[in-house]
Design a protein around this motif. Sequence first.
Motif, mmCIF file in Angstrom:
data_model
loop_
_atom_site.group_PDB
_atom_site.id
_atom_site.type_symbol
_atom_site.label_atom_id
_atom_site.label_comp_id
_atom_site.label_asym_id
_atom_site.label_seq_id
_atom_site.Cartn_x
_atom_site.Cartn_y
_atom_site.Cartn_z
ATOM 1 N N ARG A 50 -14.837 8.131 -35.078
ATOM 2 C CA ARG A 50 -14.386 9.229 -34.112
ATOM 3 C C ARG A 50 -15.277 9.502 -32.899
ATOM 4 N NH1 ARG A 50 -13.763 12.736 -37.680
ATOM 5 N NH2 ARG A 50 -15.746 13.991 -37.306
ATOM 6 N N SER A 51 -16.597 9.683 -33.114
ATOM 7 C CA SER A 51 -17.289 9.801 -32.054
ATOM 8 C C SER A 51 -17.619 8.699 -31.302
ATOM 9 C CB SER A 51 -18.722 10.184 -32.689
ATOM 10 O OG SER A 51 -18.754 11.279 -33.502
ATOM 11 N N PHE A 52 -17.726 7.517 -31.819
ATOM 12 C CA PHE A 52 -17.826 6.447 -31.108
ATOM 13 C C PHE A 52 -16.531 5.996 -30.360
ATOM 14 C CE2 PHE A 52 -18.332 1.954 -30.154
ATOM 15 C CZ PHE A 52 -19.727 1.503 -30.199
ATOM 16 N N THR A 53 -15.406 6.067 -30.610
ATOM 17 C CA THR A 53 -14.124 5.918 -29.943
ATOM 18 C C THR A 53 -14.093 6.937 -28.597
ATOM 19 O OG1 THR A 53 -12.956 5.102 -31.706
ATOM 20 C CG2 THR A 53 -11.774 5.855 -29.919
ATOM 21 N N ARG A 54 -14.640 8.195 -28.983
ATOM 22 C CA ARG A 54 -14.578 9.036 -28.072
ATOM 23 C C ARG A 54 -15.367 8.857 -26.754
ATOM 24 N NH1 ARG A 54 -14.717 13.462 -30.675
ATOM 25 N NH2 ARG A 54 -17.049 13.734 -30.764
ATOM 26 N N ASP A 55 -16.604 8.367 -26.942
ATOM 27 C CA ASP A 55 -17.715 7.867 -26.241
ATOM 28 C C ASP A 55 -17.627 6.706 -25.789
ATOM 29 O OD1 ASP A 55 -19.030 10.382 -26.749
ATOM 30 O OD2 ASP A 55 -20.840 9.718 -26.680
ATOM 31 N N ARG A 90 -23.336 18.343 -28.179
ATOM 32 C CA ARG A 90 -22.773 16.975 -27.659
ATOM 33 C C ARG A 90 -23.878 15.815 -27.317
ATOM 34 N NH1 ARG A 90 -20.018 13.113 -27.208
ATOM 35 N NH2 ARG A 90 -18.409 12.841 -25.426
ATOM 36 N N TYR A 91 -24.843 16.304 -26.596
ATOM 37 C CA TYR A 91 -26.053 15.268 -26.324
ATOM 38 C C TYR A 91 -26.574 14.593 -27.265
ATOM 39 C CZ TYR A 91 -30.081 13.280 -24.421
ATOM 40 O OH TYR A 91 -30.871 12.247 -23.915
ATOM 41 N N VAL A 92 -26.607 15.159 -28.525
ATOM 42 C CA VAL A 92 -27.152 14.626 -29.813
ATOM 43 C C VAL A 92 -26.203 13.823 -30.147
ATOM 44 C CG1 VAL A 92 -27.834 14.908 -32.144
ATOM 45 C CG2 VAL A 92 -28.819 16.707 -30.628
ATOM 46 N N GLU A 93 -24.988 13.929 -30.280
ATOM 47 C CA GLU A 93 -23.847 13.178 -30.582
ATOM 48 C C GLU A 93 -24.039 11.861 -29.693
ATOM 49 O OE1 GLU A 93 -19.344 13.416 -31.811
ATOM 50 O OE2 GLU A 93 -19.834 14.105 -29.709
ATOM 51 N N GLN A 94 -24.123 12.010 -28.346
ATOM 52 C CA GLN A 94 -24.128 10.744 -27.718
ATOM 53 C C GLN A 94 -25.214 9.839 -27.839
ATOM 54 O OE1 GLN A 94 -23.982 12.899 -23.840
ATOM 55 N NE2 GLN A 94 -22.220 12.613 -23.366
ATOM 56 N N VAL A 95 -26.458 10.488 -28.108
ATOM 57 C CA VAL A 95 -27.629 9.675 -28.714
ATOM 58 C C VAL A 95 -27.193 8.898 -29.761
ATOM 59 C CG1 VAL A 95 -30.053 9.623 -29.346
ATOM 60 C CG2 VAL A 95 -29.355 11.172 -27.248
ATOM 61 N N ARG A 96 -26.499 9.365 -30.819
ATOM 62 C CA ARG A 96 -26.448 9.147 -32.056
ATOM 63 C C ARG A 96 -25.285 7.708 -31.899
ATOM 64 N NH1 ARG A 96 -26.703 14.491 -35.657
ATOM 65 N NH2 ARG A 96 -28.956 14.322 -36.059
ATOM 66 N N VAL A 97 -24.452 7.965 -30.983
ATOM 67 C CA VAL A 97 -23.412 6.971 -30.584
ATOM 68 C C VAL A 97 -24.032 5.698 -30.121
ATOM 69 C CG1 VAL A 97 -21.472 6.396 -29.121
ATOM 70 C CG2 VAL A 97 -21.295 8.554 -30.350
ATOM 71 N N GLU A 98 -25.016 6.050 -29.341
ATOM 72 C CA GLU A 98 -25.931 4.887 -28.415
ATOM 73 C C GLU A 98 -26.533 4.080 -29.592
ATOM 74 O OE1 GLU A 98 -29.213 5.102 -25.706
ATOM 75 O OE2 GLU A 98 -27.510 5.516 -24.577
#
Length: 327
Positions: free
Chosen positions: A302-307, A264-272
């Motif tokens: 999907r990831s961007f909208t969630r974060d 989940r942390y990696v996904e958040q960094v990627r969205v950033e």
Amino acid sequence: MHTRTVAVLGYNGAQVIDATGPAEVFAIANELAGGRLYRVVLASVDGRDVVGASGLRLGVELPLGDIADTVGPLDTVVVPGTYRWTVAAGQTGLLDALRGAAASSRRVAAVCAGAFLLGRIGLLDGRRATTHWMLLDELAERFPATKVERGPIFVADGAVFTSAGVTAGIDLALALVEADHGPVLARQVARFMVVFMQRPGGQRQFSVRLRSEITKPVLRGLLDAISADPAGDHRLSALSSRAGFSERHLSRLFARELGTTPARYVEQVRVEAARALLETSDAPLDVIARLSGLSSAETLRRSFTRDAGVTPHAYRQRFRSTGATTG
């Protein structure tokens, strides 16, 4: 052309940008409109100069209570925040002056922790409000009659406006200009200041790395490596090997230190990382997805909208409306 008098409340310890940011918005609106739409006055309780939180001295024009007699009817009162909001919220003279000004003005706008001053004089009772993301729980606890909004950059409830921290005062002032003179002028001011008319994602858009308080040096180095190369191999097995920890121990460490999983942390960094690319390039979504490590445009959406709370496409749509509504 009708000129609206805006009083910015000056007091010792106030954050300077909370006062000057909105003041600049009104001043630029004047310049771009070619007329005096706003008369901005910095006023303190006794008319004396004040020293902001940064140590800068601000030249006060007159006492807050003298504005109506000296300048004319008050239209708007802007209340800056302060790091030492507990001290300011306990100053009877400051609260009395603010109460009087608020009663004689059309609307009141608080920036950041300025919301606590409004709460102390009863202006937040039964209203929706927000403040700096670090102080949301405190605001809700101290003023239970207030519905604290945790996502927006600013909240408008009738004649009372509140905003998130620091630079959100600029967003708030743009909303006031839009309410007074329409979105075209507000958009021109936003373009001139090189800011969003409406920041996508609200208070959810703060840096993943910066909001992580890490006590383990090994983990800190691992997080820095993820941020430096979001599209790299950051599977749990790879992270475990780099950190020198078992996958199970690393997962426990992430849970304890960050309150989340490694994936989940990696996904958040990627969205950033994707957010930065959306802001600075016109690249298609599939390219942005690849560069940020999100594999496909659909995964990015999907990831961007969630974060972020908005779609990548919506995030790119800047300088439209502040999104301000009253009532």
